[in-house]
Write an enzyme that holds these catalytic residues in place. Structure first.
Site, mmCIF file in Angstrom:
data_model
loop_
_atom_site.group_PDB
_atom_site.id
_atom_site.type_symbol
_atom_site.label_atom_id
_atom_site.label_comp_id
_atom_site.label_asym_id
_atom_site.label_seq_id
_atom_site.Cartn_x
_atom_site.Cartn_y
_atom_site.Cartn_z
ATOM 1 N N ASP A 15 0.850 -1.352 0.097
ATOM 2 C CA ASP A 15 0.051 0.002 0.162
ATOM 3 C C ASP A 15 0.744 1.258 0.011
ATOM 4 O O ASP A 15 0.407 2.038 0.775
ATOM 5 C CB ASP A 15 -0.933 0.119 1.186
ATOM 6 C CG ASP A 15 -2.055 -1.248 1.246
ATOM 7 O OD1 ASP A 15 -2.097 -1.832 0.386
ATOM 8 O OD2 ASP A 15 -2.835 -1.055 2.011
ATOM 9 N N ASP A 53 -4.683 -0.754 -1.816
ATOM 10 C CA ASP A 53 -5.736 -0.507 -1.154
ATOM 11 C C ASP A 53 -6.831 -0.013 -2.279
ATOM 12 O O ASP A 53 -6.497 1.008 -2.913
ATOM 13 C CB ASP A 53 -5.590 0.172 0.228
ATOM 14 C CG ASP A 53 -6.631 -0.080 1.273
ATOM 15 O OD1 ASP A 53 -6.834 -1.360 1.629
ATOM 16 O OD2 ASP A 53 -6.865 1.033 2.060
ATOM 17 N N HIS A 55 -10.812 0.795 -2.929
ATOM 18 C CA HIS A 55 -12.409 0.813 -2.213
ATOM 19 C C HIS A 55 -13.050 1.286 -3.052
ATOM 20 O O HIS A 55 -12.818 2.462 -3.593
ATOM 21 C CB HIS A 55 -12.138 1.469 -0.721
ATOM 22 C CG HIS A 55 -11.177 1.078 0.228
ATOM 23 N ND1 HIS A 55 -11.234 -0.160 0.528
ATOM 24 C CD2 HIS A 55 -10.231 1.620 0.961
ATOM 25 C CE1 HIS A 55 -10.220 -0.484 1.480
ATOM 26 N NE2 HIS A 55 -9.905 0.497 2.002
ATOM 27 N N HIS A 59 -17.542 2.176 0.698
ATOM 28 C CA HIS A 59 -16.919 1.158 1.531
ATOM 29 C C HIS A 59 -17.318 1.278 3.169
ATOM 30 O O HIS A 59 -17.229 2.273 3.548
ATOM 31 C CB HIS A 59 -15.329 1.203 1.151
ATOM 32 C CG HIS A 59 -14.842 0.034 1.812
ATOM 33 N ND1 HIS A 59 -13.964 -0.012 2.772
ATOM 34 C CD2 HIS A 59 -14.746 -1.184 1.364
ATOM 35 C CE1 HIS A 59 -13.495 -1.307 3.107
ATOM 36 N NE2 HIS A 59 -14.013 -1.958 2.137
ATOM 37 N N HIS A 88 -10.678 7.062 1.783
ATOM 38 C CA HIS A 88 -9.135 6.542 1.398
ATOM 39 C C HIS A 88 -9.136 5.819 0.212
ATOM 40 O O HIS A 88 -9.876 4.888 0.119
ATOM 41 C CB HIS A 88 -8.072 6.605 2.463
ATOM 42 C CG HIS A 88 -8.641 4.952 2.970
ATOM 43 N ND1 HIS A 88 -9.418 4.850 3.883
ATOM 44 C CD2 HIS A 88 -7.908 3.912 2.695
ATOM 45 C CE1 HIS A 88 -9.527 3.517 4.093
ATOM 46 N NE2 HIS A 88 -8.592 2.790 3.508
ATOM 47 N N LYS A 113 -6.920 -5.094 -2.948
ATOM 48 C CA LYS A 113 -7.584 -5.634 -1.808
ATOM 49 C C LYS A 113 -8.756 -4.382 -1.063
ATOM 50 O O LYS A 113 -8.196 -3.317 -1.420
ATOM 51 C CB LYS A 113 -6.700 -5.896 -0.725
ATOM 52 C CG LYS A 113 -5.826 -5.039 -0.103
ATOM 53 C CD LYS A 113 -4.928 -5.508 0.637
ATOM 54 C CE LYS A 113 -3.958 -4.430 1.098
ATOM 55 N NZ LYS A 113 -4.624 -3.483 2.057
ATOM 56 N N CYS A 158 -1.792 -2.559 7.680
ATOM 57 C CA CYS A 158 -1.849 -3.648 6.681
ATOM 58 C C CYS A 158 -0.728 -4.445 6.779
ATOM 59 O O CYS A 158 -0.514 -5.664 6.359
ATOM 60 C CB CYS A 158 -1.984 -2.913 5.454
ATOM 61 S SG CYS A 158 -3.827 -2.456 5.182
HETATM 62 C C1 VGL Z 1 -4.534 0.777 5.713
HETATM 63 C C2 VGL Z 1 -6.226 1.529 7.130
HETATM 64 C C3 VGL Z 1 -7.140 1.383 6.358
HETATM 65 C C4 VGL Z 1 -3.242 0.294 5.444
HETATM 66 C C5 VGL Z 1 -5.470 0.521 4.775
HETATM 67 O O1 VGL Z 1 -2.622 0.311 4.417
HETATM 68 O O2 VGL Z 1 -2.373 0.222 6.515
HETATM 69 N N1 VGL Z 1 -5.004 1.235 6.816
HETATM 70 N N2 VGL Z 1 -6.775 0.864 4.915
HETATM 71 ZN ZN ZN Z 2 -8.231 0.757 3.411
#
Ligand code: VGL
Ligand code: ZN
Length: 213
Positions: A15, A53, A55, A59, A88, A113, A158
């Site tokens: 990410d 990530d 979404h 979401h 996000h 994801k 993550c």
């Molecule tokens: C993440 C919060 C929500 C991450 C992703 O990549 O750590 N954290 N979505």
């Molecule tokens: Zn996320």
């Protein structure tokens, strides 16, 4: 001791996206500092996998969709507790793009994801319902990969979930500390303790690249 990754190792880059970097909607302090570290590491790996990530606008992890809830509070959903976040990494938006300086030419696979509105996915391996696979385990196994080196964002979310799942699936698992940044110091420390207890080895990128900083 110097580690020399081989064809049975993978560098997993979690990410490294604009929304998790300074200026993004869920920014990690110094999130962009991992980019040069990760770029240098990539020269030492035959196998590189990115996660993204990804979404939809509605979401379930977005506080904006829950009445009277604010980011960083939590709600109960079908699979248990879910932390709420600012909007996000919305599919197709600049915030979901990879950091522009991240070298992506050597990556062989991008795992997206969190694309199902009703299920979040922190781990590169399993969604937050803990039963829906992303397919990464099968991909790595079929390719004969038995060791996973982790880098990216965020250490306490993550990266942590991905490292724990890698261990649970029997991969040797190595966290490259200076290639990761986290959201919060306290939860980063908790994450490091939990990962080490689960058998995750924690190193600095120097051990792979031979280069300081
Ligand atoms: C993440 C919060 C929500 C991450 C992703 O990549 O750590 N954290 N979505
Ligand atoms: Zn996320």
């Amino acid at each position: 001791m110097r580690l020399n990754p081989t064809e049975t190792d993978v560098l997993l880059i979690i990410d490294v996206q604009n929304d998790f970097c300074p200026g993004g909607s869920l920014a990690v302090d110094g999130g962009d500092d991992v980019v040069p570290v990760i770029n240098r590491l990539q020269d030492h790996f035959d196998n590189i996998v990115l996660t993204q990530d990804w979404h939809p606008t509605d979401h379930t992890s977005f506080a904006s969709g829950h009445a009277k809830k604010k980011p960083f509070e939590s709600v109960t959903v079908a699979y248990g507790d879910q932390t709420l976040w600012p909007d996000h990494c919305i599919q197709g938006t600049p915030g979901a793009d990879f950091h522009p300086d991240l070298n992506r030419d050597q990556a062989q696979l991008t795992i997206r994801k969190g694309f199902r509105a009703a299920v979040d996915s922190y781990s590169a391996f399993f969604e937050n319902d803990r039963t829906t696979p992303t397919g990464l385990t099968g991909y790595l196994r079929e390719r004969g990969i038995d060791r996973v080196f982790l880098t990216g964002l965020a250490t306490d979310v993550c990266v942590r979930f991905s490292a724990m799942d890698a261990r649970n699936h029997g991969f040797d698992t190595v966290l490259i500390l200076d290639g990761c940044r986290g959201l919060d110091e306290k939860t980063v420390n908790e994450a490091l303790t939990a990962m080490k207890e689960a058998g995750v080895r924690v190193i600095e990128s120097f051990a792979v690249t031979g280069l300081a900083g």
